[in-house]
Motif scaffolding. Structure first.
Motif: not given
Ligand code: ZN
Length: 471
Positions: A25-29, A226-228, A252-258
């Motif tokens: 599991i990864y959580s955006c902190g 950073e998250c990816s 935005i953030h998770h879409t771009n991470e993908i």
């Protein structure tokens, strides 16, 4: 069978990790530029419940969380100031002091709410080199372009850009919600690396407080990269089982991470996306102008009318559990008071109960079904109360409730341990010693003395059981 709602498929699905029983599991902190308030903390309690439910189902969880201490701009669209630098100016400290101060504040709030610490906490500034390598990989594959402002990801090169949010690119353009950086090819393109302002051309712009050398030029990484980078590195896999965040991260953030992860690895980035809804205060969005932003500390310190007990952070945890994580929750001090009352009542009940023995299978089964039904905690709480009010022997209720509390995280087991005063426990220990040396007569006398103080001692295979007389 555990079922969870997957934002990617927009369905409640059976949870099947890639490498069962392991779960990554990864959580955006948090972005540590300001205080984390009770709205932020609702999300982390939500993650904590998820992890406890997975533990309860005997999965072996590895949980990684990042700390964003650089590169998160005020606007998600790569415009505006870096939040860290803004925070440093606001609090008149260095960026590093700000980062430390608010990270500590976050973990103190998390501890007060009985949130388990992630297995690994990764700071964005510790992985700048890895982020640069990630960007270079994207560069090599032809997904990037360079403009005056930085290195950007070309979203038109990635098919199915909006698979997570479901919004289409035309809407994005038409809505003009996304401010344009000069030179950006498409509204949805995003910064992987931003250049520091060039002192010779950017008159008047302050020098950046945080910047690094890179093959692209001096600057700093964008927020998404950073998250990816850290998810893949920290979890040692290119496909995660679960990624969590707030619903505000979806578009935005998770879409771009993908897109950047899948462009780099050629693999699915995340199997299950889980998103937590917001917390309102008195039915309104928290904002500075309304003065309704509270931290966990504010809640504890909240002045109470004379003669009334103050609030505990665990009452706030209880309040969070009363709303399903996918629904908007509403915080009011009246609701917090009710939650505190409910928690106190729960403890009062338990303090009279016998020591845990063979639980109530019927309630345990229903509880499991509720938590495994997309973490339905409101339902789980109502089953807890049904159990408490049921006619089962208190020892059975205790056994089941303490088991359930592994998920609730309300520290209920501790409350029962406090039931027997220390002086009594000391006498019980002494009596055990007497029995060990076969001084049964003295041991019986000691039992008599304990009884006079209102407690019964029973000898069992596992040792002494102490019960308050009349319970
Ligand atoms: Zn993130």
């Amino acid at each position: 069978m555990l079922k969870i709602y997957n934002t990617l498929t927009k369905k409640v699905e059976e949870f099947k990790p890639i490498n069962s029983p392991k779960v990554n599991i990864y959580s955006c902190g948090p972005t540590v530029y300001d205080y984390q308030h009770i709205g932020h903390m609702r999300r982390y309690v939500g993650d904590d419940i998820l992890i406890r439910v997975l533990d309860f189902n005997n999965f072996r969880v590895k949980h990684v969380m990042n700390i964003t201490d650089v590169g998160h701009l005020v606007s998600d669209a790569d415009t505006g100031e870096d939040k860290m630098e803004k925070g440093a100016r606001k609090f008149n400290k260095t960026v590093w002091e700000i980062a430390k101060m608010f990270e500590e504040q976050f973990f103190a709030s998390a501890k007060a709410l009985n949130i388990k610490k992630p297995d690994l906490v990764m700071h964005a500034t510790d992985y700048i080199k890895e982020q640069i390598v990630f960007i270079q990989a994207l560069e090599k594959k032809g997904y990037t372009y360079k403009i005056d402002d930085g290195i950007y990801f070309d979203t038109s090169k990635f098919s199915n850009y909006n698979k997570l949010s479901g919004q289409n690119l035309k809407d994005m353009k038409a809505g003009a919600r996304v401010e344009m950086v000069k030179g950006k090819k498409h509204p949805s393109d995003f910064a992987l690396w931003k250049f520091s302002p060039n002192p010779s051309t950017s008159s008047g712009q302050p020098k950046r407080l945080m910047e690094w050398e890179s093959p692209f030029g001096i600057g700093f990484p964008g927020w998404h990269i950073e998250c990816s980078t850290m998810a893949i590195k920290g979890l040692e896999t290119e496909t995660l089982d679960i990624h969590t965040g707030g619903i505000d991260h979806i578009a935005i953030h998770h879409t771009n991470e993908i897109v950047q992860s899948e462009a780099a690895t050629g693999k699915t980035f995340v199997k299950y996306w889980m998103h937590h809804n917001f917390l309102l205060v008195d039915g309104q969005k928290m904002s500075k102008s309304l003065g309704n932003i509270y931290t966990v500390e504010d809640i504890i310190k909240k002045a109470m009318p004379a003669g009334r007990q103050g609030f505990e952070p665990l009452a706030l945890r209880y309040l969070y559990l009363q709303t399903h994580y996918r629904q908007e929750a509403n915080f009011t001090f009246e609701a917090l008071e009710s939650a505190q009352t409910a928690l106190n009542r729960l403890r009062e009940n338990i303090s009279n109960w016998g020591k845990p023995k063979v639980g109530c299978a019927e309630f345990e089964e229903r509880f499991l079904q509720a938590i495994n039904n997309d973490l339905n905690m409101p339902e789980a709480l109502s089953i807890v109360w049904e159990l408490v009010k049921s006619d089962y022997p208190t020892s059975a209720k205790a056994e089941s409730l303490f088991k359930m509390d592994q998920v609730l995280g309300l520290n209920l087991g501790q409350d029962q341990k406090l039931e027997v005063p220390e002086e009594i426990m000391k006498m019980v220990k002494e009596r055990e010693e007497l029995r060990k040396i076969q001084s049964y007569h003295l041991a019986d006398q000691m039992r008599g003395r304990i009884k006079k103080l209102g407690y019964n001692v029973l000898d069992t295979e596992k040792g002494s059981l102490v019960k308050k007389i009349g319970k």
